[in-house]
Design a protein around this motif. Structure first.
Motif, mmCIF file in Angstrom:
data_model
loop_
_atom_site.group_PDB
_atom_site.id
_atom_site.type_symbol
_atom_site.label_atom_id
_atom_site.label_comp_id
_atom_site.label_asym_id
_atom_site.label_seq_id
_atom_site.Cartn_x
_atom_site.Cartn_y
_atom_site.Cartn_z
ATOM 1 N N GLU A 1 0.817 -1.214 0.000
ATOM 2 C CA GLU A 1 0.000 0.000 0.000
ATOM 3 C C GLU A 1 0.855 1.271 0.000
ATOM 4 O O GLU A 1 0.455 2.306 0.511
ATOM 5 C CB GLU A 1 -0.961 0.004 1.198
ATOM 6 C CG GLU A 1 -1.980 -1.118 1.154
ATOM 7 C CD GLU A 1 -2.964 -1.044 2.290
ATOM 8 O OE1 GLU A 1 -3.943 -0.258 2.191
ATOM 9 O OE2 GLU A 1 -2.729 -1.734 3.295
ATOM 10 N N TRP B 1 1.452 3.463 -2.331
ATOM 11 C CA TRP B 1 0.956 3.799 -3.671
ATOM 12 C C TRP B 1 1.821 4.820 -4.398
ATOM 13 O O TRP B 1 2.029 4.677 -5.611
ATOM 14 C CB TRP B 1 -0.483 4.313 -3.547
ATOM 15 C CG TRP B 1 -1.347 3.364 -2.775
ATOM 16 C CD1 TRP B 1 -1.831 3.528 -1.521
ATOM 17 C CD2 TRP B 1 -1.796 2.109 -3.241
ATOM 18 N NE1 TRP B 1 -2.588 2.449 -1.126
ATOM 19 C CE2 TRP B 1 -2.579 1.536 -2.184
ATOM 20 C CE3 TRP B 1 -1.651 1.367 -4.427
ATOM 21 C CZ2 TRP B 1 -3.185 0.293 -2.300
ATOM 22 C CZ3 TRP B 1 -2.267 0.139 -4.522
ATOM 23 C CH2 TRP B 1 -3.010 -0.396 -3.464
ATOM 24 N N ARG C 1 -5.482 5.503 -6.060
ATOM 25 C CA ARG C 1 -5.159 5.109 -4.701
ATOM 26 C C ARG C 1 -4.071 5.991 -4.106
ATOM 27 O O ARG C 1 -4.095 6.325 -2.931
ATOM 28 C CB ARG C 1 -4.708 3.643 -4.675
ATOM 29 C CG ARG C 1 -5.804 2.649 -5.001
ATOM 30 C CD ARG C 1 -6.924 2.698 -3.956
ATOM 31 N NE ARG C 1 -6.458 2.419 -2.626
ATOM 32 C CZ ARG C 1 -6.367 1.196 -2.089
ATOM 33 N NH1 ARG C 1 -6.745 0.136 -2.805
ATOM 34 N NH2 ARG C 1 -5.965 1.047 -0.853
ATOM 35 N N ASP D 1 -4.603 8.231 -0.845
ATOM 36 C CA ASP D 1 -3.669 8.051 0.280
ATOM 37 C C ASP D 1 -3.053 9.378 0.698
ATOM 38 O O ASP D 1 -2.903 9.659 1.892
ATOM 39 C CB ASP D 1 -2.588 7.052 -0.126
ATOM 40 C CG ASP D 1 -1.603 6.788 0.986
ATOM 41 O OD1 ASP D 1 -1.941 6.090 1.944
ATOM 42 O OD2 ASP D 1 -0.465 7.299 0.875
ATOM 43 N N GLU E 1 -3.633 11.062 4.435
ATOM 44 C CA GLU E 1 -2.455 11.327 5.249
ATOM 45 C C GLU E 1 -2.374 12.805 5.623
ATOM 46 O O GLU E 1 -1.908 13.158 6.710
ATOM 47 C CB GLU E 1 -1.184 10.890 4.524
ATOM 48 C CG GLU E 1 -0.970 9.391 4.506
ATOM 49 C CD GLU E 1 -0.795 8.830 5.906
ATOM 50 O OE1 GLU E 1 -0.053 9.438 6.725
ATOM 51 O OE2 GLU E 1 -1.412 7.799 6.210
ATOM 52 N N THR F 1 -3.569 -0.785 5.875
ATOM 53 C CA THR F 1 -3.192 0.621 5.971
ATOM 54 C C THR F 1 -4.413 1.506 5.743
ATOM 55 O O THR F 1 -4.654 2.473 6.495
ATOM 56 C CB THR F 1 -2.091 0.969 4.971
ATOM 57 O OG1 THR F 1 -0.949 0.147 5.234
ATOM 58 C CG2 THR F 1 -1.706 2.431 5.047
ATOM 59 N N LEU F 2 -5.193 1.197 4.705
ATOM 60 C CA LEU F 2 -6.366 1.993 4.407
ATOM 61 C C LEU F 2 -7.388 1.880 5.530
ATOM 62 O O LEU F 2 -8.041 2.871 5.903
ATOM 63 C CB LEU F 2 -6.960 1.577 3.063
ATOM 64 C CG LEU F 2 -8.223 2.338 2.626
ATOM 65 C CD1 LEU F 2 -7.921 3.841 2.523
ATOM 66 C CD2 LEU F 2 -8.743 1.817 1.283
ATOM 67 N N GLN G 1 -6.456 4.123 8.276
ATOM 68 C CA GLN G 1 -6.685 5.531 7.914
ATOM 69 C C GLN G 1 -8.172 5.873 8.066
ATOM 70 O O GLN G 1 -8.538 6.953 8.552
ATOM 71 C CB GLN G 1 -6.200 5.787 6.478
ATOM 72 C CG GLN G 1 -4.692 5.768 6.320
ATOM 73 C CD GLN G 1 -4.272 5.864 4.859
ATOM 74 O OE1 GLN G 1 -5.002 5.390 3.975
ATOM 75 N NE2 GLN G 1 -3.095 6.439 4.628
#
Length: 782
Positions: free
Chosen positions: A619, A621, A651, A655, A659, A693-694, A697
């Protein structure tokens, strides 16, 4: 071609020619910068390409420019244009001392004292003039003597490559022998100058042979020369340099003798001067004079005396009975016109009263001799001969005897005949012969350049045909004609090695036929090292190297393909590059190198695609997108890279947005930012099969958004007089204490009160935080 009025650079304008010689001409010119007349010594154009001639001119300037003496001719500088080189110097408008030949010691000595002083100065500076003679002592307009012409000058003890230079009548025995320059040479030359000026002719005139200078004594000076002066001249002309007095001693003695001769001249009684007997140089009696001077006394001379001496004016004076004769001193004599056997004085006196018959007097009048014209002819002959001989000697140095032929012999015969005519005092005839020799010398000098080209061509042909002896002879002659010619020097060097080169070439060609290529190549290289211009050697080297290179090329290519098959790209590249050095620009080498590049590119692309896929699984990206784009930069046709970019780009953008909210949560306190964050959160929740990871988030951002919407209690305090307003919330009016529920964010509070300055407070409300009371009062009276 130099001519009056011509401009030599912007500074000098030629006025008239003052003289000429074998190496150039001397011109009177106007210096426009200094606004004065100067003398220019201009090198002949044909000598400007000779480094030795220019070096001699520059050496003369170098010597003169360092000298500072009132009796040394000043020099202004050396100048150049594209065609000419010249030296500018002080102009002496009074002529030279040669016109004073035959004058008494009382007139000559005062002029030579300053010259001796100048020579003392030169010797102290380490310089020897080596060409002191009457024509090199110039007179300024006010009569000041100046020592000039330093063409033969040299440093004491330093031999010149060109050997002895100067006048044969003023060279010391040591100078003639080619010994190193010494101050004694100038002592001898100054003595010879004194001798010439007082006697009318130089020592050992007219021959001036070296053996005479080395071993014989010069003729006795005329009796009119003071004993002290004659004794000084004898010592100055001593054969051994050590027996001559030093120049400072000469100067001292000349001063004393000059004072004595001046005293004798002013106190001596007036005497009657008889016309001198005309005699050949070397005989006894009164010398020849270069000009006539009228006597200060009158004398009664008989007609018979005048007839015997050949003076028509004397006869006319006797016939008229005046008895006044202008006694003229004669520079030279023509024996065939004057009876050398003079009767005793008593017989002349006895016959003096006998008048000539009318017919004899008329015949005598028709036999008048123009001595002044003959003097000019003698001077002209001497002036013509010196440069002609200089030019002839230079041509002889250029091997004139080899290529000059009949014209060279004719020039030599004319000059020899002129010398005989001058010895017989037939000066006008001598002038004619010398004038006839000049154009022949012009032709020979022009012919020298043509012969040079012919010999260079003949030498080149002989080299090409392998005739070493003929080539050597041709180039040797060319080198004598022009020692500075580079082609002649190179040709002579090639001719000297030609036989060795031809032998090496024969062996090389034999070895080549025997397939001993490396040995043949070594022989060809040795031949080319001896003669870099030998085409046979160069061709042989190229031919053998091509043969050797063909084998080496094939071997290198084979090694390269073998390494390429083993995927050893570095080894393959080295082998193919080696092949390229053997055969530059070979298409096989270029194609093989491109194949290596293609395989290396394919490997790089595969590596990057695998790295991108790994980054996707992690991930990461943005990093994955960077790898896919690097693949497309290498090869834009890779479909997997295009698909990866399309898949990873959204993606990576999502991301990046998530973030940003998570690393700067205070931005969520703004209502517009919270609205955008909710949209990003919605897109993130819509992704199928989100990774860990997503998911993290999504959870974190949801928590932050929830907390950002929970109101926080904010206590306020005032003075019940200040009107309080919160921007984007509303007016709160006046109060002493009050509490508000505000969602997290940044707020601005403003307090106003008539007659007081406004107050402004900015507060940040964080989720779940406990806030201290906020005081807002207007207390600063206006």
């Amino acid at each position: 071609m130099l001519e009056s009025g011509r401009q030599l650079s912007a500074r000098f304008a030629l006025v008239r020619r003052l003289g000429c010689g074998g190496s150039g001409e001397v011109w009177l010119a106007r210096d426009r910068v200094a606004n004065e007349d100067v003398a220019l010594k201009v090198l002949s154009p044909k000598w400007t390409r000779h480094a030795s001639a220019i070096a001699a001119l520059e050496r003369e300037y170098a010597i003169l420019s360092a000298l500072r003496h009132p009796n040394v001719l000043r020099v202004h500088g050396v100048y150049r244009t594209a065609e000419l080189v010249w030296i500018a110097m002080e102009y002496a408008g009074g002529g030279d001392l040669s016109r004073l030949r035959g004058r008494p010691a009382s007139e000559i000595l005062p002029l030579l004292v300053p010259i001796a002083s100048a020579l003392v100065y030169l010797h102290a500076q380490g310089v020897v003039h080596r060409d002191v003679k009457p024509t090199n002592v110039l007179l300024m307009a006010d009569g000041t003597p100046k020592l000039a012409d330093y063409d033969a000058a040299s440093r004491i003890g330093v031999r010149l490559e060109q050997g002895a230079r100067g006048s044969p009548f003023s060279m010391s025995p040591q100078h003639l022998n080619g010994e190193a320059p010494d101050p004694g040479d100038d002592v001898y030359a100054l003595g010879a100058t004194l001798y010439e000026l007082l006697s009318g002719y130089p020592p050992f005139y007219p021959d001036g042979r070296p053996d005479q200078v080395r071993f014989e004594k010069p003729a006795e000076l005329p009796a009119t020369v003071p004993t002290g002066v004659a004794h000084l001249i004898t010592r100055m002309l001593a054969k051994a340099s050590a027996e001559r007095p030093a120049m400072d001693k000469v100067e001292s003695e000349l001063k004393t003798l000059a004072n004595e001769s001046e005293s004798e001249r002013t106190t001596a009684p007036t005497i009657r001067v008889e016309p001198p007997s005309v005699r050949a140089p070397g005989a006894h009696g009164e010398p020849l004079r270069s000009e006539w001077r009228r006597s200060t006394a009158s004398a009664s001379v008989s007609a018979h005396d005048l007839r015997r001496e050949g003076f028509r004016r004397g006869l006319m004076a006797a016939a008229l009975g005046v008895g006044v004769l202008a006694v003229l001193f004669v520079f030279f004599a023509l024996p065939r016109w004057v009876d050398n056997r003079q009767p005793p004085v008593q017989a002349q006196t006895a016959q003096a009263s006998t008048p000539l018959p009318e017919t004899e007097r008329e015949a005598e009048a028709n036999k008048e001799i123009d001595f002044a014209a003959l003097a000019r002819a003698k001077q002209e002959a001497e002036d013509l001969r010196a440069p002609l001989m200089e030019r002839l000697e230079k041509l002889r140095d250029q091997a004139l005897d080899v290529w000059g032929g009949a014209p060279a012999q004719e020039v030599a015969d004319l000059i020899a005949a002129a010398d005989r005519e001058m010895e017989a005092r037939e000066y006008p005839t001598a002038v004619e012969r010398l004038q006839a020799a000049a154009p022949l010398l012009d032709q020979l000098e022009q012919r020298a350049g043509e012969v040079l080209k012919e010999q260079l061509a003949a030498g080149s042909t002989a080299l090409a045909e392998g005739r070493s002896a003929d080539a050597r002879n041709a180039f040797e002659l060319a080198a004598k004609i022009d020692p500075d010619d580079a082609a002649a020097a190179a040709g002579l060097k090639r001719a000297s090695t030609l036989d060795s080169v031809l032998e090496l070439l024969a062996n090389a060609e034999r070895l080549e036929k025997e397939e001993r290529m490396q040995d043949a190549l070594d022989h060809y290289r040795k031949a080319l090292a001896l003669d870099a211009e030998m085409k046979r050697a160069a061709d042989g080297i190229a031919r053998v190297q091509a043969r050797l290179a063909g084998d080496a090329f094939a071997s290198a290519m084979a090694r390269g393909f073998s390494a390429l098959a083993a995927a050893d790209h570095d080894a393959a590249r080295r082998a193919f590059q080696e092949a390229g050095k053997i055969r530059p620009n070979a298409p096989e080498v270029a194609q093989a190198l491109r194949q290596i590049e293609q395989e290396e590119r394919t490997n790089v692309i595969g590596t990057k695609l695998r790295a991108a896929q790994t980054l996707e699984s992690q991930e990461r990206w943005a990093d994955a997108l960077k790898e896919y784009r690097a693949v497309l930069a290498l090869d834009s046709t890779v479909a997997a890279a295009h698909e990866g970019v399309a898949r990873v780009s959204p993606r990576a953008a999502l991301d990046e947005q998530l973030e940003l909210y998570l690393t700067q949560p205070e931005r969520l306190f703004s209502q517009p930012v919270r609205a955008a964050a909710r949209e990003s959160l919605a897109r993130a929740k819509a992704v199928q099969n989100p990774g860990p990871t997503l998911q993290k988030q999504i959870e974190t951002l949801g928590e932050w958004l929830a907390r950002a919407e929970v109101p926080v209690s904010v206590p306020l305090q005032s003075d019940n007089l200040t009107q309080v307003t919160i921007y984007k919330v509303g007016s709160l009016g006046t109060f002493e204490q009050r509490s508000l529920e505000l969602v997290p964010g940044r707020y601005t509070l403003v307090g106003t009160r008539p007659g007081y300055r406004d107050v402004r407070r900015q507060i940040d409300v964080f989720p779940g935080a406990t806030i201290e009371p906020i005081v807002i009062r207007c207390e600063d009276r206006i």
